[in-house]
Design an enzyme around this catalytic site. Sequence first.
Site, PDB file in Angstrom:
ATOM      1  CB  CYS A 142      -0.992  -0.033   1.149  1.00  0.00           C
ATOM      2  SG  CYS A 142      -2.410   1.066   0.873  1.00  0.00           S
ATOM      3  CG  HIS A 235      -4.213  -2.883   2.981  1.00  0.00           C
ATOM      4  ND1 HIS A 235      -3.057  -2.810   3.741  1.00  0.00           N
ATOM      5  CD2 HIS A 235      -4.566  -1.609   2.704  1.00  0.00           C
ATOM      6  CE1 HIS A 235      -2.739  -1.532   3.929  1.00  0.00           C
ATOM      7  NE2 HIS A 235      -3.636  -0.789   3.309  1.00  0.00           N
ATOM      8  CD  GLU A 237      -1.892  -6.292   4.540  1.00  0.00           C
ATOM      9  OE1 GLU A 237      -1.956  -5.109   4.909  1.00  0.00           O
ATOM     10  OE2 GLU A 237      -1.748  -6.620   3.331  1.00  0.00           O
TER      11      GLU A 237
END
Length: 306
Positions: A142, A235, A237
């Site tokens: 990001c 993102h 994750e």
Amino acid sequence: MPIRVQNDLPVKGILENENIFVMDEKRATHQDIRPLQIGLLNLMPIKEDTELQILRSLSNTPLQVDVTFVRVSSHVAKNTSASHINKFYTTFAEIKNRRFDGFIITGAPVEQLPFEEVDYWTELKDIMEWTNTHVTSTLHLCWGAQAGLFYHYGIKKEPLAKKMFGIFKHYVRNRKVPLVRGFDDVFFAPHSRHTTNSAKLLENHKEITILADSKEAGVFLCMAKDGRQIFTFGHPEYDRITLDNEYKRDKNKGLDIDKPFNYYPENDATQKPYLVWRSHSNNLYTNWLNYYVYQITPYNLENTPF
């Protein structure tokens, strides 16, 4: 993958409850193998949430991974206790003479500031320069991806008229590249950002290869130097409720925030969000560790050829 962490790391219990194989230091010393040395520069404000998300993402191969949490010394974290930081994190000054198989630079909630106005920008530049000579492959996430592209290639971020916020459909551009091996033609991933990088600038840069993008969210994944530098603008994750927490936090602050796109069933914020990106997120981290770290790095890190 057994994740090697300190015995008393708070998120260790959460990972174990999720049936993720977490290996403490005592058990790891009894295995006659060299674990991959992965550094995590955690620039997010709530450190423990990011620790949990990244460790979960690294947990899906049979490789053993030894994670070192790194912080910048030129910024004081306000949303994580000083005791946690002091106990589990090390500064760049303390690890700059080490070599790492892989390194992760997270996002940070400073994307609307010019890079030069971020209080730890000088230190981050030193870290990014250091990765060129001390790390086999660096994964930027990001804002970390935007910072990496600006530092290494002079590519500026651009403001968005409205926050890119939600779950977006992406398309694989070149599936022959190992980083996207096993991906479906179409996959989903979360985004949460106020800025972007021009797809045209990235596409026209001779050193950068775009691997996946979205009609709505733009470029999602690109890389340079044959995978020594990897940039993801979303993102992957994030867990199921991260966007929900962000939405409700901003709404409670009275900010002008739309519901995350394509996130809640029937766009109803009272319903449990769908989790539709986990398998591709796991695949991304597994491919990175296997093809760009484990298959490349020497057994003796001091023999790294760069």
